[in-house]
Write an enzyme that holds these catalytic residues in place. Structure first.
Site, short mmCIF file in Angstrom:
data_model
loop_
_atom_site.label_atom_id
_atom_site.label_comp_id
_atom_site.label_asym_id
_atom_site.label_seq_id
_atom_site.Cartn_x
_atom_site.Cartn_y
_atom_site.Cartn_z
N LYS A 52 0.86 -1.18 0.12
CA LYS A 52 0.03 0.03 0.05
C LYS A 52 0.85 1.08 -0.20
CE LYS A 52 -3.86 2.00 2.63
NZ LYS A 52 -4.57 1.99 3.94
N SER B 19 -9.44 1.53 3.02
CA SER B 19 -8.91 2.62 2.02
C SER B 19 -7.69 1.95 1.22
CB SER B 19 -8.19 3.48 3.07
OG SER B 19 -7.09 2.95 3.84
N SER C 5 -9.88 -0.75 7.17
CA SER C 5 -9.18 -0.59 5.73
C SER C 5 -8.79 -1.81 5.02
CB SER C 5 -8.36 0.75 5.87
OG SER C 5 -9.01 1.86 5.93
#
Length: 486
Positions: free
Chosen positions: A79, A154, A178
């Protein structure tokens, strides 16, 4: 010929160890997959083919010399909230559009030590604030199961790239769901460790008392292998807990006979789709068939307050953490030649997206004089009550079972202009972050062709137990083996 991009970590490791494939072959297959699918899926912010092939070559040399670990030569993604030395780290924000960190996050160094191969950095909601990856300042990632739908957020890019077989595994961060929510939306296994189990050093902070790094994988066994690599104490993170790291893969024998599992009633609220409830009931039947006892009458009465608590505490911490982005030290600068205060104001106005600004405003309000006691302090008190309720429940149960999300993957743009509806996507995941508990989302079936996730919540630092239950469920089902047609 084996389809290399469909392999799990464990399967890839065996083939690499037996010299039936090379890391270079495995890496090239994934890079080709990325090149083919990225125009549609848009999971990656940055792809690093030269870095990946160089690391794969080094892994192959190590393997030839008999030096192979479970993640050696395995292609993975990170990420874009994790610092990578020499590789752009944007947090999917204009504010960090050209930021190249001078150091690695702790977990990045640990994966490098294990010989894992970095394919690239994945798209996300800006500064990890969002539930759909639509808040990225650059583009929206699409759900591999239906490209008209969101992948969750997210960490949507990290979930989508594993679901689309663009990477064998990936890392994300979880502040209020997330990792688990996009894992549910993309039908992969997503794990949020106990708070303090994995070092946050080098993770760009959203809410420091809630953030935790964890993996996306194709199954629970792979999840355990990644956790073996990244967990552990780090004195550079003041919240890292100094304790012996367990072998997460030990005890994954499919046997959960005698386990006591509780099902909190509050997680099946009015906004829960009945067809999701039906799938969770089916999953509970599987767990019961494996010998676990199921109690469906558990009550955690403070659960409905968790969302409000989160949206006071998380924005409050975010408003402090994001104050460092001023256009002076690093990152985007609107016009450094103007008056410093004016330049700072314009930098933040143009560098942050609308959702980030909204949360900064909420947090600043909650921390302001006259409102601190009424909002922030009160939220901390309710946080304590929520944690105590979980602790009381775990005196009777080995784990709690809930849906991961109350809804299915929704259409791109459907909730973008309704913040409250977007926030409601995380009602099942937020309480776990508030209490600092471990939890995993695993595939539990499909409704109308869209994935449903099952959430398994464990006692603090009983991460192995959640992994055992997830693995047992996957030994008895095949939902995690389903892949999207791309």
């Amino acid at each position: 010929m084996t389809d290399l991009v469909k392999l799990t970590i464990a399967q890839s490791h065996k083939l690499l160890k037996d010299h039936k494939i090379s890391s270079a072959e495995l890496t090239k297959a994934h890079l080709e997959r990325i090149e083919k699918l990225e125009p549609e899926i848009k999971a990656f912010m940055t792809v690093c083919p030269e870095t990946a092939l160089s690391q794969a070559e080094a892994a192959d040399k190590a393997i030839k010399q008999g030096d192979i670990r479970p993640l050696t030569g395995i292609p993975m993604a990170l990420k874009d909230v994790l610092c990578t030395k020499g590789i752009r780290t944007t947090c999917s924000s204009k504010m960090l559009e050209n930021f190249v960190p001078p150091y690695n996050a702790h977990v990045v160094d640990k994966l490098a030590k294990e010989g894992a191969v970095l394919l690239g950095k994945t798209n996300m909601d800006e500064f990890a604030m969002g539930s759909s990856t639509e808040n990225s300042a650059y583009f929206t990632t699409r759900n591999p199961w239906n490209t008209d739908k969101v992948p969750g957020g997210s960490s949507g890019g990290s979930a989508a790239c594993v679901a689309a077989s663009e990477a064998v595994f990936s890392l994300g961060s979880d502040t209020g769901g997330s990792i688990r929510q996009p894992a549910s939306f993309c039908s992969v296994t997503g794990y949020k460790p106990s708070y303090g189990m994995v070092s946050r050093y080098g993770l760009v902070a959203f809410a420091s008392s809630l953030d935790q790094i964890g993996p996306f994988t194709k199954d629970a066994m792979d999840c355990a292998l990644v956790m073996n690599a990244i967990a552990g104490f780090d004195d550079r993170d003041s919240t890292s807990v100094p304790q012996t790291v367990p072998d997460f893969s030990s005890g994954l024998d499919g046997n959960i006979k005698g386990f006591k599992l509780g099902v909190p009633k509050e997680y099946f609220s009015q906004n829960m789709r009945p067809d999701i409830t039906e799938k969770i009931n089916d999953a509970l039947g599987v767990l019961s068939g494996l010998g676990a006892s199921i109690d469906r009458e558990v009550s955690l009465p403070h659960t409905p307050y968790a969302l409000a608590v989160y949206y006071i505490l998380a924005p409050s911490e975010a408003s402090a953490n994001l104050s460092r982005y001023d256009g002076v030290k690093y990152g985007y600068s609107y016009n450094p030649t103007e008056n410093m205060w004016e330049a700072m104001e314009k930098t933040r106005a143009k560098g942050f997206g609308p959702e980030v600004k909204r949360r900064i405003m909420i947090g600043t309000y909650a921390l302001s004089a006259g409102y601190y006691d009424a909002w922030y302090v009160k939220a901390q008190k309710v946080r304590t009550l929520i944690s105590q309720e979980f602790n009381n429940a775990f005196e009777k149960y080995d784990a709690l079972i809930t849906p991961t999300t109350p809804n299915l993957p929704f259409s791109i743009g459907e909730k973008l202009n309704d913040p409250f509806e977007m926030y409601m996507c995380d009602t099942c995941t937020i309480p776990i972050n508030i209490a600092g508990l471990p939890a995993v989302s695993i595939p539990a079936g499909f409704v109308d062709g869209l994935p449903v996730g099952l959430q398994i919540i464990g006692k603090p630092f009983a991460d192995q137990t959640t992994m055992r239950i997830a693995h047992a469920f996957q030994c008895a089902t095949a939902w995690h083996k389903e892949t999207p047609r791309l």
